[in-house]
Design a protein around this motif. Sequence first.
Motif, short mmCIF file in Angstrom:
data_model
loop_
_atom_site.label_atom_id
_atom_site.label_comp_id
_atom_site.label_asym_id
_atom_site.label_seq_id
_atom_site.Cartn_x
_atom_site.Cartn_y
_atom_site.Cartn_z
N THR A 149 0.85 -1.19 0.00
CA THR A 149 0.00 0.00 0.00
C THR A 149 0.89 1.24 0.00
N TYR A 150 0.31 2.34 -0.44
CA TYR A 150 1.00 3.62 -0.33
C TYR A 150 0.03 4.64 0.24
N ARG A 151 0.47 5.35 1.27
CA ARG A 151 -0.36 6.37 1.90
C ARG A 151 0.30 7.73 1.73
N GLN A 152 -0.43 8.67 1.13
CA GLN A 152 0.09 10.00 0.90
C GLN A 152 0.16 10.80 2.20
N SER A 153 0.99 11.84 2.17
CA SER A 153 1.11 12.76 3.30
C SER A 153 1.31 14.16 2.75
N THR A 154 0.80 15.15 3.47
CA THR A 154 0.97 16.53 3.03
C THR A 154 2.30 17.12 3.46
N SER A 155 3.00 16.43 4.38
CA SER A 155 4.23 17.01 4.93
C SER A 155 5.50 16.26 4.55
N SER A 188 -2.67 7.98 -8.53
CA SER A 188 -3.50 7.01 -7.80
C SER A 188 -4.29 6.21 -8.82
N GLY A 189 -4.88 5.11 -8.36
CA GLY A 189 -5.66 4.29 -9.27
C GLY A 189 -4.79 3.51 -10.23
N HIS A 190 -5.45 2.75 -11.11
CA HIS A 190 -4.72 1.90 -12.05
C HIS A 190 -5.23 2.12 -13.47
N GLY A 191 -5.39 3.39 -13.83
CA GLY A 191 -5.83 3.73 -15.18
C GLY A 191 -4.70 3.61 -16.18
N PRO A 192 -4.98 3.89 -17.45
CA PRO A 192 -3.96 3.79 -18.51
C PRO A 192 -2.71 4.63 -18.22
N GLY A 193 -2.91 5.82 -17.65
CA GLY A 193 -1.77 6.68 -17.34
C GLY A 193 -0.85 6.06 -16.30
N TYR A 194 -1.46 5.36 -15.34
CA TYR A 194 -0.66 4.71 -14.31
C TYR A 194 0.23 3.62 -14.93
N TRP A 195 -0.34 2.76 -15.75
CA TRP A 195 0.43 1.66 -16.34
C TRP A 195 1.48 2.18 -17.30
N LYS A 196 1.18 3.28 -17.99
CA LYS A 196 2.18 3.89 -18.86
C LYS A 196 3.38 4.37 -18.05
N LEU A 197 3.11 4.98 -16.90
CA LEU A 197 4.18 5.44 -16.03
C LEU A 197 5.01 4.27 -15.52
N LEU A 198 4.35 3.21 -15.06
CA LEU A 198 5.08 2.07 -14.53
C LEU A 198 5.93 1.40 -15.60
N ARG A 199 5.42 1.36 -16.83
CA ARG A 199 6.18 0.74 -17.92
C ARG A 199 7.45 1.53 -18.26
N THR A 200 7.46 2.83 -17.98
CA THR A 200 8.68 3.60 -18.25
C THR A 200 9.83 3.13 -17.37
N ALA A 201 9.51 2.68 -16.17
CA ALA A 201 10.55 2.20 -15.25
C ALA A 201 10.74 0.70 -15.34
#
Length: 229
Positions: A149-155, A188-201
């Motif tokens: 899991t990943y939990r965001q933080s403002t600080s 966040s989420g697992h939309g097309p943009g997310y998978w495109k980002l992960l594929r770059t790495a």
Amino acid sequence: MTVERDGSLTLRVPPRCDPVRAERFVAGSEVWLADKVRRREEHPPAHPVRAFREGESFFYLGREYRLLVDDLADHEAKASPGTVKLVAGRLVLSENLAKDPRTARRAVIGWYRRTGLRWAASRLQPWAARLGVPEPAVRVRDVGNRWGTYRQSTSDPGTMALHWAIFQLPSHLVDYVIAHELAHIKLSGHGPGYWKLLRTAMPECEERRAELDDLGRRLWLGDVVDGKP
């Protein structure tokens, strides 16, 4: 949208997302959901049960280690309760700890958490650099029906939590879970943009995801012979 390991469905939406829009998205994913259900029925979970007997198999980063129940380790266990070690290709557990499966379970899971945290900390920087994200804090624990899991933080850069059980997997699949969660720092989420980002790495992320789905259903998740958690 994610189908969890227990078969439940998790849909993550932006804070101000229109509920009607979310419902339409789920309704439009009927074919995708049916495929996920079919795969789960064809390949049901087969998580093993452990008794902590001499010679029993445990895995760490994809390699098999046979359990050595050693009464000579009892003095060390008394000085440091819960001590588990890898010694000469064997996972060593004191005879005193092995007598009670629930006590042994806590000790072995504690070992996975400690060694897994050290290993994950060494892998964080390379994947964060590839994805262009800051390094979050890392925890290793039981995260329920997810591998991470990943939990965001403002600080600060937030916190990543990894399931202790993933450290039984080959290292390239643990890397996949780490990269998967790091990508959520940007999206966040697992939309097309997310998978495109992960594929770059990680260009082979889809293959690793499929391998994780297959091996993950056979991981030891802490079940012991007396059936108690």
